[in-house]
Design a protein around this motif. Structure first.
Motif, short mmCIF file in Angstrom:
data_model
loop_
_atom_site.label_atom_id
_atom_site.label_comp_id
_atom_site.label_asym_id
_atom_site.label_seq_id
_atom_site.Cartn_x
_atom_site.Cartn_y
_atom_site.Cartn_z
N SER A 56 0.72 -1.15 -0.19
CA SER A 56 0.01 -0.16 -0.04
C SER A 56 0.86 1.22 -0.13
CB SER A 56 -0.90 -0.12 1.17
OG SER A 56 -0.28 -0.10 2.47
N ARG A 57 2.30 1.11 -0.20
CA ARG A 57 3.19 2.32 -0.25
C ARG A 57 3.22 3.17 0.92
NH1 ARG A 57 4.87 2.52 -5.52
NH2 ARG A 57 5.66 4.50 -5.15
N ASN A 58 2.86 2.33 2.15
CA ASN A 58 3.18 3.05 3.39
C ASN A 58 4.56 3.05 4.06
OD1 ASN A 58 0.37 4.31 4.56
ND2 ASN A 58 0.03 2.07 3.53
N LEU A 59 5.26 2.38 3.42
CA LEU A 59 6.65 2.07 3.80
C LEU A 59 7.69 2.60 2.78
CD1 LEU A 59 6.73 -1.43 5.25
CD2 LEU A 59 6.41 0.67 6.44
N ASP A 60 7.20 3.44 1.90
CA ASP A 60 8.13 3.96 0.63
C ASP A 60 9.29 4.64 1.42
OD1 ASP A 60 6.59 2.65 -1.31
OD2 ASP A 60 5.73 4.52 -2.18
N GLY A 61 8.85 5.61 2.44
CA GLY A 61 9.80 6.57 2.98
C GLY A 61 10.94 5.79 4.02
#
Length: 193
Positions: free
Chosen positions: A165-170
């Motif tokens: 869900s791209r919540n860990l991109d950072g």
């Protein structure tokens, strides 16, 4: 005179089941399971709008087939992992490699939960997860192996879900997510000193 090419395209398909599953996975990956329509999938596969129903009956049947296939793929991915941490890494790898399956597998409201293929595939994947927990030393597993299994599954599933869900991109940045997961498990489960 009937156009033979159109006739064959409309009424015959070499592997319709596979073609519809592939098209469905593409739609789910791009737009989510809510965007699925058997009519649209038939159009994409180049067959009559009723043809997919012969294999899947309805949309729920199609999603159930996708989930069963996903659980089978997950069981294969987890098989023969050397230890629980690597099973978790393989779980994350599976989620990244099969995001459409992953989306569908864990939404029971979309599926026929009593479908024999789904039940059997779920059990095979569950056996692989439980095998990893069973290999843990009792001191790490505690008295309740089932609870330890839930903890391990929650960690791998949560990480995979946040990653997809791209919540860990950072936080993950350019690092390999599998290496980040290994480090995470190392931090949480480091030996006591």
């Amino acid at each position: 005179m009937t156009n033979r090419r159109t006739s064959e395209r409309t009424y015959h398909h070499g592997d319709l089941r596979h073609a519809v599953l592939t098209a469905a996975l593409d739609v789910i990956a791009a737009e989510g399971p809510g965007a699925l329509s058997l009519r649209d999938l038939a159009r994409r596969a180049g067959v009559s709008h009723a043809a997919p129903a012969h294999h899947f009956k309805d949309r729920t049947g199609l999603l159930t087939a996708i989930a069963a296939e996903g659980y089978d793929l997950l069981a294969e991915a987890l098989a023969d992992a050397p230890e629980l941490r690597e099973r978790g890494v393989r779980y994350v790898r599976f989620g990244r490699a099969h995001p459409a399956h992953f989306q569908v597998m864990f939404q029971p409201e979309l599926l026929r939960g009593d479908d024999p293929d789904l039940v059997a595939a779920r059990e095979r994947a569950g056996e692989q997860l439980r095998a990893g927990v069973a290999e843990l030393e009792e001191t790490k597993r505690g008295d309740d192996a089932r609870l330890a299994g839930i903890a391990a599954w929650s960690l791998a599933h949560g990480f995979a879900t946040l990653l997809l869900s791209r919540n860990l991109d950072g936080p993950v940045g350019d690092r390999d997510p599998e290496d980040v997961f290994r480090a995470l498990t190392g931090l949480l489960f480091a030996p006591e000193r």
